[in-house]
Design a protein around this motif. Structure first.
Motif, PDB file in Angstrom:
ATOM      1  N   ALA A 367       0.828  -1.208   0.000  1.00 27.74           N
ATOM      2  CA  ALA A 367       0.000   0.000   0.000  1.00 27.74           C
ATOM      3  C   ALA A 367       0.861   1.256   0.000  1.00 27.74           C
ATOM      4  O   ALA A 367       0.563   2.237  -0.695  1.00 27.74           O
ATOM      5  CB  ALA A 367      -0.923  -0.011   1.219  1.00 27.74           C
ATOM      6  N   HIS A 368       1.951   1.218   0.754  1.00 26.29           N
ATOM      7  CA  HIS A 368       2.834   2.381   0.823  1.00 26.29           C
ATOM      8  C   HIS A 368       3.487   2.655  -0.524  1.00 26.29           C
ATOM      9  O   HIS A 368       3.564   3.806  -0.969  1.00 26.29           O
ATOM     10  CB  HIS A 368       3.910   2.160   1.890  1.00 26.29           C
ATOM     11  N   ARG A 369       3.928   1.600  -1.200  1.00 26.31           N
ATOM     12  CA  ARG A 369       4.556   1.810  -2.516  1.00 26.31           C
ATOM     13  C   ARG A 369       3.535   2.348  -3.507  1.00 26.31           C
ATOM     14  O   ARG A 369       3.873   3.176  -4.374  1.00 26.31           O
ATOM     15  CB  ARG A 369       5.181   0.518  -3.036  1.00 26.31           C
ATOM     16  N   GLY A 370       2.300   1.897  -3.402  1.00 21.79           N
ATOM     17  CA  GLY A 370       1.264   2.423  -4.285  1.00 21.79           C
ATOM     18  C   GLY A 370       0.997   3.897  -4.045  1.00 21.79           C
ATOM     19  O   GLY A 370       0.728   4.653  -4.981  1.00 21.79           O
ATOM     20  N   GLU A 371       1.105   4.308  -2.773  1.00 19.56           N
ATOM     21  CA  GLU A 371       0.851   5.701  -2.424  1.00 19.56           C
ATOM     22  C   GLU A 371       2.077   6.584  -2.628  1.00 19.56           C
ATOM     23  O   GLU A 371       1.959   7.764  -2.963  1.00 19.56           O
ATOM     24  CB  GLU A 371       0.394   5.784  -0.963  1.00 19.56           C
ATOM     25  N   TYR A 372       3.268   5.976  -2.425  1.00 22.48           N
ATOM     26  CA  TYR A 372       4.527   6.729  -2.547  1.00 22.48           C
ATOM     27  C   TYR A 372       5.500   5.952  -3.434  1.00 22.48           C
ATOM     28  O   TYR A 372       6.428   5.316  -2.954  1.00 22.48           O
ATOM     29  CB  TYR A 372       5.163   6.950  -1.163  1.00 22.48           C
ATOM     30  N   PRO A 373       5.286   5.943  -4.743  1.00 24.79           N
ATOM     31  CA  PRO A 373       6.181   5.205  -5.645  1.00 24.79           C
ATOM     32  C   PRO A 373       7.580   5.807  -5.643  1.00 24.79           C
ATOM     33  O   PRO A 373       7.770   6.978  -5.321  1.00 24.79           O
ATOM     34  CB  PRO A 373       5.498   5.362  -7.009  1.00 24.79           C
ATOM     35  N   GLY A 374       8.563   4.966  -5.963  1.00 25.10           N
ATOM     36  CA  GLY A 374       9.934   5.454  -5.997  1.00 25.10           C
ATOM     37  C   GLY A 374      10.910   4.318  -6.234  1.00 25.10           C
ATOM     38  O   GLY A 374      10.520   3.174  -6.473  1.00 25.10           O
ATOM     39  N   THR A 375      12.203   4.626  -6.144  1.00 26.22           N
ATOM     40  CA  THR A 375      13.243   3.645  -6.447  1.00 26.22           C
ATOM     41  C   THR A 375      13.805   2.974  -5.194  1.00 26.22           C
ATOM     42  O   THR A 375      14.759   2.226  -5.266  1.00 26.22           O
ATOM     43  CB  THR A 375      14.404   4.321  -7.195  1.00 26.22           C
ATOM     44  N   TYR A 376      13.218   3.229  -4.051  1.00 26.39           N
ATOM     45  CA  TYR A 376      13.713   2.665  -2.793  1.00 26.39           C
ATOM     46  C   TYR A 376      13.392   1.171  -2.683  1.00 26.39           C
ATOM     47  O   TYR A 376      12.536   0.641  -3.406  1.00 26.39           O
ATOM     48  CB  TYR A 376      13.089   3.409  -1.613  1.00 26.39           C
ATOM     49  N   ALA A 377      14.088   0.499  -1.763  1.00 28.36           N
ATOM     50  CA  ALA A 377      13.772  -0.889  -1.444  1.00 28.36           C
ATOM     51  C   ALA A 377      12.764  -0.919  -0.305  1.00 28.36           C
ATOM     52  O   ALA A 377      12.902  -0.192   0.680  1.00 28.36           O
ATOM     53  CB  ALA A 377      15.032  -1.643  -1.029  1.00 28.36           C
ATOM     54  N   SER A 378      11.739  -1.745  -0.432  1.00 26.99           N
ATOM     55  CA  SER A 378      10.791  -1.982   0.654  1.00 26.99           C
ATOM     56  C   SER A 378      11.245  -3.225   1.411  1.00 26.99           C
ATOM     57  O   SER A 378      11.260  -4.321   0.846  1.00 26.99           O
ATOM     58  CB  SER A 378       9.376  -2.205   0.111  1.00 26.99           C
ATOM     59  N   VAL A 379      11.649  -3.049   2.649  1.00 30.62           N
ATOM     60  CA  VAL A 379      12.078  -4.185   3.467  1.00 30.62           C
ATOM     61  C   VAL A 379      11.074  -4.368   4.594  1.00 30.62           C
ATOM     62  O   VAL A 379      10.890  -3.485   5.426  1.00 30.62           O
ATOM     63  CB  VAL A 379      13.487  -3.971   4.041  1.00 30.62           C
ATOM     64  N   LEU A 380      10.386  -5.512   4.566  1.00 33.31           N
ATOM     65  CA  LEU A 380       9.434  -5.782   5.619  1.00 33.31           C
ATOM     66  C   LEU A 380      10.030  -6.755   6.618  1.00 33.31           C
ATOM     67  O   LEU A 380      10.721  -7.708   6.243  1.00 33.31           O
ATOM     68  CB  LEU A 380       8.113  -6.320   5.062  1.00 33.31           C
ATOM     69  N   LEU A 381       9.812  -6.494   7.890  1.00 32.58           N
ATOM     70  CA  LEU A 381      10.390  -7.318   8.936  1.00 32.58           C
ATOM     71  C   LEU A 381       9.485  -8.517   9.203  1.00 32.58           C
ATOM     72  O   LEU A 381       8.308  -8.353   9.547  1.00 32.58           O
ATOM     73  CB  LEU A 381      10.577  -6.506  10.222  1.00 32.58           C
ATOM     74  N   SER A 382      10.039  -9.715   9.012  1.00 31.81           N
ATOM     75  CA  SER A 382       9.312 -10.945   9.319  1.00 31.81           C
ATOM     76  C   SER A 382       9.661 -11.344  10.737  1.00 31.81           C
ATOM     77  O   SER A 382      10.779 -11.760  11.023  1.00 31.81           O
ATOM     78  CB  SER A 382       9.689 -12.054   8.338  1.00 31.81           C
ATOM     79  N   THR A 383       8.695 -11.190  11.636  1.00 29.94           N
ATOM     80  CA  THR A 383       8.988 -11.273  13.062  1.00 29.94           C
ATOM     81  C   THR A 383       8.937 -12.684  13.633  1.00 29.94           C
ATOM     82  O   THR A 383       9.432 -12.919  14.733  1.00 29.94           O
ATOM     83  CB  THR A 383       8.010 -10.387  13.843  1.00 29.94           C
ATOM     84  N   ALA A 384       8.325 -13.635  12.915  1.00 34.70           N
ATOM     85  CA  ALA A 384       8.231 -14.988  13.452  1.00 34.70           C
ATOM     86  C   ALA A 384       8.119 -16.010  12.321  1.00 34.70           C
ATOM     87  O   ALA A 384       7.622 -15.706  11.233  1.00 34.70           O
ATOM     88  CB  ALA A 384       7.023 -15.111  14.377  1.00 34.70           C
ATOM     89  N   HIS A 385       8.591 -17.224  12.595  1.00 37.23           N
ATOM     90  CA  HIS A 385       8.498 -18.303  11.612  1.00 37.23           C
ATOM     91  C   HIS A 385       7.034 -18.730  11.478  1.00 37.23           C
ATOM     92  O   HIS A 385       6.316 -18.829  12.472  1.00 37.23           O
ATOM     93  CB  HIS A 385       9.353 -19.489  12.067  1.00 37.23           C
ATOM     94  N   PRO A 386       6.583 -19.010  10.261  1.00 40.56           N
ATOM     95  CA  PRO A 386       5.170 -19.380  10.074  1.00 40.56           C
ATOM     96  C   PRO A 386       4.774 -20.667  10.789  1.00 40.56           C
ATOM     97  O   PRO A 386       3.584 -20.887  11.037  1.00 40.56           O
ATOM     98  CB  PRO A 386       5.043 -19.511   8.548  1.00 40.56           C
ATOM     99  N   CYS A 387       5.735 -21.518  11.158  1.00 38.41           N
ATOM    100  CA  CYS A 387       5.395 -22.770  11.837  1.00 38.41           C
ATOM    101  C   CYS A 387       4.699 -22.528  13.166  1.00 38.41           C
ATOM    102  O   CYS A 387       4.029 -23.423  13.706  1.00 38.41           O
ATOM    103  CB  CYS A 387       6.659 -23.622  12.051  1.00 38.41           C
ATOM    104  N   LYS A 388       4.804 -21.306  13.697  1.00 39.05           N
ATOM    105  CA  LYS A 388       4.218 -20.996  15.000  1.00 39.05           C
ATOM    106  C   LYS A 388       2.733 -20.656  14.912  1.00 39.05           C
ATOM    107  O   LYS A 388       2.082 -20.454  15.936  1.00 39.05           O
ATOM    108  CB  LYS A 388       4.976 -19.825  15.640  1.00 39.05           C
ATOM    109  N   PHE A 389       2.179 -20.633  13.680  1.00 38.62           N
ATOM    110  CA  PHE A 389       0.795 -20.178  13.510  1.00 38.62           C
ATOM    111  C   PHE A 389      -0.021 -21.126  12.620  1.00 38.62           C
ATOM    112  O   PHE A 389      -0.608 -20.702  11.628  1.00 38.62           O
ATOM    113  CB  PHE A 389       0.793 -18.768  12.927  1.00 38.62           C
ATOM    114  N   PRO A 390      -0.087 -22.403  13.000  1.00 34.14           N
ATOM    115  CA  PRO A 390      -0.833 -23.352  12.148  1.00 34.14           C
ATOM    116  C   PRO A 390      -2.318 -23.044  12.039  1.00 34.14           C
ATOM    117  O   PRO A 390      -2.948 -23.398  11.032  1.00 34.14           O
ATOM    118  CB  PRO A 390      -0.598 -24.698  12.866  1.00 34.14           C
ATOM    119  N   ASP A 391      -2.888 -22.381  13.047  1.00 26.43           N
ATOM    120  CA  ASP A 391      -4.315 -22.085  13.023  1.00 26.43           C
ATOM    121  C   ASP A 391      -4.635 -20.731  12.397  1.00 26.43           C
ATOM    122  O   ASP A 391      -5.807 -20.373  12.264  1.00 26.43           O
ATOM    123  CB  ASP A 391      -4.874 -22.111  14.454  1.00 26.43           C
TER     124      ASP A 391
END
Length: 435
Positions: A367-391
């Motif tokens: 959403a941010h890139r759509g609102e503010y396009p540019g040449t920057y890198a979007s780095v999103l922080l993945s805070t936990a392994h998906p194995c912890k959320f089976p439900d």
């Protein structure tokens, strides 16, 4: 370096005292008396350094006067003994994977560094150190594993009944030894309130040597800056110089560390705070009125915080300048239905399985890139392994999760937890009768 209270800048103390007495007497939070700057030459040549090199350089700025460099180097090497790689989804979007530590969550950075700092300072002390911590999910497991078998320590973890995932609960309730778990009939905010009340209770503090392992502890915040600089080093190796970090935000310790890194000299274009239905901070940034509300349970449970403790630190960092915060931080909020669609979209487009928190960050970055396009890198922080959320992950996606080493043993361990109401007198009685 000295540290002051966010409620009274004249109240100063050293690093050791700030670590062991997590909350100042006036109920503020500790902050460094000045934000140290990394040498610009170090940042310019940052691609030459390892994660551990970067961590040591930052740690020295805050604790170098209190711990000899050789000992601090050993602490960093032992605590930060795993990687935090960027997985690029495409040429302009990367996922900073912070789940390669023993509890499979970003909290390992803070919990392991803090436990070793406390262990170093406690070597000459005879009194048992009681660590109290409230968790909405990942903190508990990280603290439990960080302090497990650390001599002279005992950890008491409070978590909200029925509001953490099964894997998260197993991580914090199956250790035994010096780790105790209490299942509170309430929310994370209730758990956090009980911990804070204990710290402000003079009778309890006369009997027990209390400290906190929540992100209110300054020794949790400092090591979280490490991976922001490490991410920048990885981007520089790809020839990328401009970055926007998107951070799943609940108690605001994670993005708080990023903003601290920014103040230390890390080149960042913007930060995006990605939130679920617990939107106290986004509403504040839009209206200028800080109005906390009771937390709401969501699929991204580690972000289920209605009154984030670390927001006072962020405001302090920017001298309560609302316009400065609005300029640097953008916010986007998503409900559970949108979160599930985000998990599905990441897998369908990139064959990448993300936890609900990471999916919210992905949606916000998009959403941010759509609102503010540019040449920057979007780095999103993945805070936990998906194995912890089976439900919380669609079954057709979850079947593609690859279990990390160690995760396969959870089901074989027995849960050890005490059930308790969200009543402070009951909690206090437990603490005082189980000294």
């Amino acid at each position: 370096m000295k540290f002051y209270s966010t409620n009274n800048k004249a109240l100063r103390t050293d690093f050791k005292n700030a670590v062991f007495h997590s909350l100042p007497a006036d109920k503020g939070l500790y902050m460094p008396e000045e934000i140290p700057k990394l040498d610009p030459l170090f940042i310019k040549n940052i691609t030459q350094y390892s994660l551990q090199d970067i961590a040591l350089e930052i740690a020295k700025l805050y604790v170098g006067e209190d711990i000899p460099e050789a000992a601090l180097k050993d602490i960093v090497a032992d605590a930060i003994n795993f990687d935090a790689p960027i997985h690029f989804l495409d040429s302009e979007t990367g996922v900073l994977e912070l789940f390669h530590g023993p509890s499979f969550a970003f909290k390992d950075f803070g919990a392991r560094f803090m436990s070793r700092i406390m262990g170093y300072f406690s070597k000459a002390d005879d009194q048992l150190l009681d660590v109290l911590v409230a968790t909405s999910g990942d903190t508990g497991g990280a603290v439990a594993l960080g302090f497990l078998d650390v001599p002279g320590t005992r950890v008491t973890i409070l978590y909200p009944k029925g509001k953490v995932s099964k894997v998260q609960e197993q991580q914090l309730t199956t250790n035994g030894k010096n780790i105790r778990a209490i299942e509170i009939d309430g929310t994370f905010d209730d758990c956090q309130a009980l911990v804070k009340q204990a710290f402000n209770d003079s009778e309890v503090n006369q009997q027990l040597r209390l400290t906190s392992a929540n992100s209110i502890n300054i020794s949790r915040l400092i090591p979280q800056t490490f991976y922001y600089f490490w991410a920048y080093a990885q981007l520089r190796l790809q020839g990328i110089k401009e970055v926007v970090f998107t951070v799943p935000s609940g108690n605001y310790g994670n993005i708080g560390a990023g903003l601290l890194a920014y103040k230390m000299g890390l080149p960042v274009k913007n930060f995006v705070a990605a939130t679920n239905a617990n939107d106290t901070v986004p509403r504040f940034l839009n209206s200028g009125k800080y109005e906390p509300k009771p937390s709401v349970q969501t699929l991204a449970n580690a972000m289920d915080v209605g009154n984030p403790s670390n927001w006072v630190r962020i405001q302090d960092l920017f001298d309560h300048d609302l316009s400065a915060l609005q300029h640097l931080i953008r916010t986007y909020t998503y409900n559970d239905e949108e979160t599930l669609k985000g998990v599905q979209e990441i897998y369908d487009k990139y064959a990448y399985v993300a936890c609900p928190h990471t999916a919210i960050a992905y949606l916000a970055a998009k959403a941010h890139r759509g609102e503010y396009p540019g040449t920057y890198a979007s780095v999103l922080l993945s805070t936990a392994h998906p194995c912890k959320f089976p439900d919380a992950i669609p079954a057709d996606v979850f079947q593609h999760v690859q279990l990390p080493v160690g995760a396969e043993h959870f089901d074989s361990k027995e849960k050890q937890a005490i059930s308790m109401s969200a009543n402070y007198d009951t909690f206090k009685q437990y603490l005082m009768s189980n000294k």
